[in-house]
Design a protein around this motif. Sequence first.
Motif, short mmCIF file in Angstrom:
data_model
loop_
_atom_site.label_atom_id
_atom_site.label_comp_id
_atom_site.label_asym_id
_atom_site.label_seq_id
_atom_site.Cartn_x
_atom_site.Cartn_y
_atom_site.Cartn_z
N UNK A 1 1.03 -1.26 0.32
CA UNK A 1 0.31 -0.16 0.34
C UNK A 1 0.66 1.13 0.14
N UNK A 2 0.12 2.24 -0.34
CA UNK A 2 1.21 3.68 -0.18
C UNK A 2 1.42 3.93 0.64
N UNK A 3 2.37 4.08 1.32
CA UNK A 3 3.26 4.69 3.01
C UNK A 3 2.91 3.86 3.72
N UNK A 4 3.01 2.65 3.41
CA UNK A 4 3.26 1.05 3.33
C UNK A 4 1.76 1.05 4.90
N UNK A 5 0.95 1.67 4.43
CA UNK A 5 -0.25 1.89 5.48
C UNK A 5 -1.05 0.69 5.40
N UNK A 6 -1.87 -0.18 7.29
CA UNK A 6 -3.21 -0.68 6.97
C UNK A 6 -3.43 -0.65 6.00
N UNK A 7 -4.89 -1.70 5.38
CA UNK A 7 -6.16 -1.49 4.11
C UNK A 7 -6.38 -3.10 4.21
N UNK A 8 -7.62 -2.95 4.31
CA UNK A 8 -8.46 -3.51 4.04
C UNK A 8 -9.78 -3.90 3.52
N UNK A 9 -10.04 -5.04 3.49
CA UNK A 9 -11.07 -5.55 2.54
C UNK A 9 -10.85 -5.09 1.01
N UNK A 10 -9.64 -5.24 -0.15
CA UNK A 10 -9.42 -4.71 -1.32
C UNK A 10 -10.21 -6.34 -2.14
N UNK A 11 -10.59 -6.31 -2.86
CA UNK A 11 -11.27 -7.23 -3.81
C UNK A 11 -10.45 -6.78 -5.32
N UNK A 12 -9.49 -8.21 -6.03
CA UNK A 12 -9.32 -8.11 -7.12
C UNK A 12 -9.70 -9.28 -7.76
N UNK A 13 -9.64 -8.78 -9.09
CA UNK A 13 -10.04 -9.70 -10.16
C UNK A 13 -8.52 -9.76 -11.57
N UNK A 14 -8.90 -10.33 -12.37
CA UNK A 14 -7.86 -10.43 -13.56
C UNK A 14 -8.22 -11.14 -15.01
N UNK A 15 -8.21 -10.54 -15.62
CA UNK A 15 -8.02 -11.23 -16.89
C UNK A 15 -7.06 -10.77 -18.23
#
Length: 578
Positions: free
Chosen positions: A411-425
């Motif tokens: 993450x930016x600034x090495x800060x905590x972050x919850x609930x990120x959802x990814x997909x790829x194609x």
Amino acid sequence: MVRWFALLLFLIAPFASAQVDLLADGDGDHGLPAGKDQYDLRSLSGAVEGDELVVTLAVGGFPGPEAVVAADNAYYFLHFAHGEAQYLLRLDYRVYLNPAVGMEVGFRASLDRWDDTVGWRVLMNEVPIEGGPASTLTARVPLSALADERDLPLRPGRDLTDFWVFSTSEPDSILGVATEDRPTPNDRMPDAGLGDTDLPYPVAEGDRLLAFLTDDAVRTSNGGPTVLVYNVTVHNEDTTAQDVPLRLEGLPETWTAHVLPDALHLEPGEGQAVLVVVQAQGAHSHGGDEVFRLASEGAGIDLAVHYPEVSQPAGHHDTLWFHSAPEYPLPGVFAPVSETQNDATEAGGFPTYMLWMNTLEDDPADMGGVEVMSGHGEPRWMGWHLPLAPRLGMGLVVTDDVGELVLPLGTTYDAPLDGVTLEAVLRHGLADGTGVRDLAAAPLTSVSFDGSVQEVRMPLSAAEAGRGATTVPYDPDGRLWLEVRVVDAGAVQDSALGMVQPVLHPGGSVRLPLGEYADPLPPALLEMLQAEGLADEDGTLQPAPDVAEPDGKDSPGLAAPLLGAGLLAVAVARRRCT
């Protein structure tokens, strides 16, 4: 892929046309100041000599060494047309300071072609030019560079037309503006409009004119066994009908190939499609080309198999590594830049990086940047876009195997972050943005960050899983790219420095579910080859029977009667000649 053509001429002897006086103009036009004779256009002549267009421009004179100053530079714009294609030959007379000897004079020439999209486009940065003895400039342009609107080069029976020349002291003058509106000193020849005299390339008695055209003269292979199909159009540029026998020359001894059909009858102006089917044996080479020739009694076009130094994605090269560099153009991919350009463009900001992927684990162009997610596409989506670079040069076979996407994320600034959802194609489409199709996809994956970089792994399966191998035929305009999408950016937080967002770190990769590619043979073509004993049931090509090949270098074609209307159903020429 570069569009290829070849024009083949049977000539009795090296050719030279007579010198043609194309333009003439009086001296002192438009009130040229005294001592500015280099801008005074006097005459233009031209001729075809061998394989070159030779043009000579005469002016009032060039200043002697004792009179030259930096302001005496002169720039000449010589316009002409081949068919509907417009050309601009730029001739420069330049004065410069040589610290060792003082002021010196130099000459330079370049060639542009008009492009409706971008305007004048440089074709040749350096055209051979000679200046002197006192008042002439002579330039030599390869005939092969002077293609018409069909991409056919200048050839006997064709004329160059629409000549005019403009001289100026301003190298960036806007062309097409009336002369009196130009910066002075300047001159134009003729004073307005186009010249009345054309430059012909006469047809000599005994010439036999054929054009061989293809979009795919060079095909790409990773070096394994493969089948490649070349689409070629043979065009009769003569005024009489021609019978054209065809054969292949220079094939490696272990290869098998056929020309379909191996003989043509062409009426004047007629073009017909030909298929060259090549079965290349494995060499697993990287770097270099294997060149062979489609020939007709000494004429022909060179075809080639290119073995890239950077392997193309395929079964034996199924892993692509991710790379990044600051967003500046660079040869083949993006471009080498100084380390200072890695710095943020403003305090607290993040530099913008260009991402790409290829089969190199260590790409010399990779500068190891950390890329914040950004917006892409229409409709807009957030994430990371990774094109294949060097771009796709082969077709693809997507299998039912399961690949894997590896993403080093933080993450930016090495800060905590919850609930990120990814997909790829994984997607394939054409350079103009059409024909886009999904080849493989990774399912929705949720990620939470504690401030450290973590390796996120996602399975990558064929978009049409369960249906067996899917072949994506080779297209010279084909492109391959990966979209890693941030469907949900998580619980957005503002740290003391700014917004917390996912960032992609160096070291990512994707293993693709791919098999080995070979050009698919159309069923009708395969059936004909099998019926004549030229292909096995599994499609393996066989040499033609009844034809001796003592040196192992020539391969005969398939007789035209075997094809009939069948060839028309399976052969598609990418460029029609009518």
